[in-house]
Design a protein around this motif. Sequence first.
Motif, PDB file in Angstrom:
ATOM      1  N   CYS A  19    -110.632   8.199 -10.509  1.00 39.91           N
ATOM      2  CA  CYS A  19    -111.560   9.312 -10.060  1.00 39.91           C
ATOM      3  C   CYS A  19    -112.744   8.834  -9.161  1.00 39.91           C
ATOM      4  CB  CYS A  19    -111.993  10.008 -11.418  1.00 39.91           C
ATOM      5  SG  CYS A  19    -112.903  11.563 -10.588  1.00 39.91           S
ATOM      6  N   PRO A  20    -112.814   9.456  -7.874  1.00 41.88           N
ATOM      7  CA  PRO A  20    -113.824   8.942  -7.155  1.00 41.88           C
ATOM      8  C   PRO A  20    -115.278   9.241  -7.653  1.00 41.88           C
ATOM      9  CG  PRO A  20    -112.773  11.015  -6.201  1.00 41.88           C
ATOM     10  CD  PRO A  20    -112.021  10.464  -7.178  1.00 41.88           C
ATOM     11  N   HIS A  21    -115.422  10.001  -8.638  1.00 40.74           N
ATOM     12  CA  HIS A  21    -116.637  10.513  -9.144  1.00 40.74           C
ATOM     13  C   HIS A  21    -116.938   9.871 -10.346  1.00 40.74           C
ATOM     14  CE1 HIS A  21    -117.233  13.371  -6.129  1.00 40.74           C
ATOM     15  NE2 HIS A  21    -116.174  13.961  -6.449  1.00 40.74           N
ATOM     16  N   ARG A  22    -116.072   8.687 -10.756  1.00 33.63           N
ATOM     17  CA  ARG A  22    -116.098   8.148 -12.044  1.00 33.63           C
ATOM     18  C   ARG A  22    -116.380   8.695 -13.480  1.00 33.63           C
ATOM     19  NH1 ARG A  22    -119.707   3.067  -9.593  1.00 33.63           N
ATOM     20  NH2 ARG A  22    -118.565   2.487  -7.946  1.00 33.63           N
ATOM     21  N   CYS A  23    -115.611   9.805 -13.363  1.00 34.19           N
ATOM     22  CA  CYS A  23    -115.538  10.521 -14.709  1.00 34.19           C
ATOM     23  C   CYS A  23    -114.981   9.640 -15.817  1.00 34.19           C
ATOM     24  CB  CYS A  23    -115.084  11.885 -14.644  1.00 34.19           C
ATOM     25  SG  CYS A  23    -113.214  11.946 -14.213  1.00 34.19           S
ATOM     26  N   GLU A  24    -114.813  10.456 -17.091  1.00 30.59           N
ATOM     27  CA  GLU A  24    -114.116   9.908 -18.198  1.00 30.59           C
ATOM     28  C   GLU A  24    -112.553   9.605 -17.975  1.00 30.59           C
ATOM     29  OE1 GLU A  24    -113.895  14.348 -18.998  1.00 30.59           O
ATOM     30  OE2 GLU A  24    -115.650  12.544 -18.303  1.00 30.59           O
ATOM     31  N   THR A  25    -112.084  10.210 -17.227  1.00 36.56           N
ATOM     32  CA  THR A  25    -110.466   9.811 -16.683  1.00 36.56           C
ATOM     33  C   THR A  25    -110.442   8.651 -15.974  1.00 36.56           C
ATOM     34  OG1 THR A  25    -110.205  12.243 -16.811  1.00 36.56           O
ATOM     35  CG2 THR A  25    -108.512  10.934 -15.822  1.00 36.56           C
ATOM     36  N   LEU A  69    -105.422   8.303 -12.776  1.00 36.30           N
ATOM     37  CA  LEU A  69    -104.373   9.425 -12.783  1.00 36.30           C
ATOM     38  C   LEU A  69    -103.562   9.234 -11.474  1.00 36.30           C
ATOM     39  CD1 LEU A  69    -106.023  12.413 -11.665  1.00 36.30           C
ATOM     40  CD2 LEU A  69    -107.211  10.464 -11.689  1.00 36.30           C
ATOM     41  N   PRO A  70    -102.417   9.907 -11.702  1.00 38.72           N
ATOM     42  CA  PRO A  70    -101.525   9.720 -10.433  1.00 38.72           C
ATOM     43  C   PRO A  70    -102.207  10.513  -9.144  1.00 38.72           C
ATOM     44  CG  PRO A  70    -100.137  10.596 -12.211  1.00 38.72           C
ATOM     45  CD  PRO A  70    -101.726  10.416 -12.681  1.00 38.72           C
ATOM     46  N   ARG A  71    -101.985   9.801  -8.037  1.00 37.00           N
ATOM     47  CA  ARG A  71    -102.415  10.383  -6.964  1.00 37.00           C
ATOM     48  C   ARG A  71    -102.110  11.798  -6.422  1.00 37.00           C
ATOM     49  NH1 ARG A  71    -100.650   7.024  -3.289  1.00 37.00           N
ATOM     50  NH2 ARG A  71    -102.569   5.704  -2.803  1.00 37.00           N
ATOM     51  N   GLU A  72    -101.177  12.214  -6.923  1.00 42.31           N
ATOM     52  CA  GLU A  72    -100.817  13.713  -6.638  1.00 42.31           C
ATOM     53  C   GLU A  72    -101.555  14.761  -7.542  1.00 42.31           C
ATOM     54  OE1 GLU A  72     -96.565  13.682  -9.338  1.00 42.31           O
ATOM     55  OE2 GLU A  72     -96.528  13.841  -6.861  1.00 42.31           O
ATOM     56  N   ASP A  73    -102.153  14.016  -8.459  1.00 42.01           N
ATOM     57  CA  ASP A  73    -102.957  15.011  -9.701  1.00 42.01           C
ATOM     58  C   ASP A  73    -104.264  14.950  -9.326  1.00 42.01           C
ATOM     59  OD1 ASP A  73    -100.578  15.557 -10.823  1.00 42.01           O
ATOM     60  OD2 ASP A  73    -100.595  13.883 -12.329  1.00 42.01           O
ATOM     61  N   LEU A  74    -104.705  14.278  -8.293  1.00 43.53           N
ATOM     62  CA  LEU A  74    -106.302  14.133  -7.983  1.00 43.53           C
ATOM     63  C   LEU A  74    -107.002  15.402  -7.713  1.00 43.53           C
ATOM     64  CD1 LEU A  74    -108.700  11.990  -7.808  1.00 43.53           C
ATOM     65  CD2 LEU A  74    -107.811  11.511  -5.635  1.00 43.53           C
ATOM     66  N   GLU A  75    -106.250  16.236  -6.649  1.00 44.71           N
ATOM     67  CA  GLU A  75    -106.702  17.328  -6.160  1.00 44.71           C
ATOM     68  C   GLU A  75    -107.102  18.439  -7.364  1.00 44.71           C
ATOM     69  OE1 GLU A  75    -106.175  20.730  -2.890  1.00 44.71           O
ATOM     70  OE2 GLU A  75    -104.823  18.974  -2.948  1.00 44.71           O
ATOM     71  N   VAL A  76    -105.831  18.377  -8.173  1.00 46.95           N
ATOM     72  CA  VAL A  76    -106.163  19.526  -9.365  1.00 46.95           C
ATOM     73  C   VAL A  76    -107.429  18.981 -10.262  1.00 46.95           C
ATOM     74  CG1 VAL A  76    -105.006  20.448 -11.158  1.00 46.95           C
ATOM     75  CG2 VAL A  76    -103.965  20.377  -9.152  1.00 46.95           C
ATOM     76  N   HIS A  77    -107.468  17.725 -10.383  1.00 50.08           N
ATOM     77  CA  HIS A  77    -108.435  16.987 -11.407  1.00 50.08           C
ATOM     78  C   HIS A  77    -109.737  17.328 -10.814  1.00 50.08           C
ATOM     79  CE1 HIS A  77    -110.647  14.300 -13.915  1.00 50.08           C
ATOM     80  NE2 HIS A  77    -111.103  13.582 -12.794  1.00 50.08           N
ATOM     81  N   LEU A  78    -110.024  16.969  -9.512  1.00 53.40           N
ATOM     82  CA  LEU A  78    -111.263  17.501  -8.892  1.00 53.40           C
ATOM     83  C   LEU A  78    -111.676  18.624  -9.132  1.00 53.40           C
ATOM     84  CD1 LEU A  78    -111.048  14.964  -5.894  1.00 53.40           C
ATOM     85  CD2 LEU A  78    -112.293  14.716  -8.103  1.00 53.40           C
ATOM     86  N   LYS A  79    -110.755  19.652  -8.943  1.00 53.37           N
ATOM     87  CA  LYS A  79    -110.875  21.235  -8.721  1.00 53.37           C
ATOM     88  C   LYS A  79    -111.334  21.574 -10.153  1.00 53.37           C
ATOM     89  CE  LYS A  79    -109.053  25.418  -7.030  1.00 53.37           C
ATOM     90  NZ  LYS A  79    -107.852  26.152  -6.293  1.00 53.37           N
ATOM     91  N   ASP A  80    -110.356  21.408 -11.082  1.00 52.84           N
ATOM     92  CA  ASP A  80    -110.368  22.314 -12.300  1.00 52.84           C
ATOM     93  C   ASP A  80    -110.898  21.180 -13.638  1.00 52.84           C
ATOM     94  OD1 ASP A  80    -109.286  24.079 -11.037  1.00 52.84           O
ATOM     95  OD2 ASP A  80    -107.268  23.329 -11.245  1.00 52.84           O
ATOM     96  N   HIS A  81    -110.938  20.073 -13.414  1.00 53.41           N
ATOM     97  CA  HIS A  81    -111.090  19.300 -14.885  1.00 53.41           C
ATOM     98  C   HIS A  81    -112.286  18.014 -14.782  1.00 53.41           C
ATOM     99  CE1 HIS A  81    -107.380  20.906 -16.009  1.00 53.41           C
ATOM    100  NE2 HIS A  81    -106.909  20.373 -15.085  1.00 53.41           N
TER     101      HIS A  81
END
Length: 457
Positions: free
Chosen positions: A214-220, A223-235
């Motif tokens: 995660c580019p923001h160095r969160c607790e995750t 994660l797979p590259r294809e899930d990064l956008e959803v992660h940044l948007k929702d999680h």
Amino acid sequence: MVRGLTQWTKTLSFPARVSPQRPAKEAKVFQVSPSASPTTPPSPIGDNIDKPAVINEESFQDLEAEKAIMGSIVYCIHHKDGCKWSDELRKLKAHLNTCKHDAVPCSNKCGAMIPRVLMEDHLKYTCAQRRARCDFCAKEFTGHTLEKHSGTCGYEPLYCENKCGMKVQRRHLSQHKLGECAKRLVACRYCNKEFVFDTLGAHHAKCGRFPVACPHRCETAVLPREDLEVHLKDHCTTHLLSCTFKDAGCRFKGNRFSLDKHLEESTKMHLSLMCSVVTKQQHQITSLKSAISKLSLNYTGTLIWKISDYTAKMSEAKVKEGMELVSPPFYTSQYGYKLQASVFLNGNGTGEGSHISIYIKILPGEYDALLRWPFSHSVSFTMFDQTVVAEKACNIVESFIPDPTWKNFQRPSREPDSLGFGFPRFVSHEMVKKRHFVKDDTMFIRVKVDPSKIVAV
């Protein structure tokens, strides 16, 4: 190699220009045994070979014949194979012992009869009993076993079948193709799709299943590259999000929880921003409409007016008094007079109920202050006959030149004349029915303004 005279003479060629010419009665065939010398006459049959030969007249004649034969000029028996030798017959035997074209047994005792001219190449390259070393493994073989060894030597370098450009010894080729070849097929460890090995790095740079942080160095962690956008948007809990009203001018940025709180507390501010946006958009729409209308304006001085749904409009005009149809405005030029035509389908004034009336109005234009007044251009109205045969068409044309004393042709005020100037009895209803002025429930009228004409036509 020893040959008898009879063996020589079977394949001898005598040059015609040097062949001996002897009388037929003097010619005698002289037979020589394979072991006899060409210069020694044969012994009589049954005589002891140790006894001295008795030379009589007949024997003397045979010696003369033999001498003549042995002195004949002949070609080598291998002249068709390329031997250029030619000399007396008595020298043929000596020549054959050295003739390069005469076949002799292989000196390696391989059993082949080889022409002397080919013997060196035979011993070096084709003799089954020759001794030779493999160029790759340096082992020694006989010619026969070397042929079997060729094509199987493990030390022979071969080009990789995958066309990677590498040369590898045959014994290592399988290992190279499986684990070293840059063109071998390998499966991506993340998406399991197969790729050529030297393209795998480029695939990893865009593989949807490739693990990224995660580019923001969160607790995750990853994660797979294809899930990064959803992660940044929702999680993602540390990702700074812009306010949903940023396009309206709100500059707030915060994490997900602070954004929700901001939206709840800033409703009035967001409403005010949206009202400002709507006002700007309304001005833009008005400006665009104005620009579009200018682009669609007619600056040619000629209007082709299409009046559709003629039947319905005529029926309405008959029941509705003073029903007027007005055309789109048009200009005499880009900076010229602004005009508009009008039609009363059921007539007006003296033509009411019996004719179609047509008029032209001068509208206030943007450049009226620069134009010459009164308006003095000739105006013509044409109703088109839409008959199928164009040569038989009978159009109706009426025109006029404006009277400068009439108020209708002076510079218009902001409230132009409601009627204009024209022909109240332009075309009778009966004429419209007789000809093809209405076709497919449509009528066409042309209004033309011409500044060059001073006479109405």
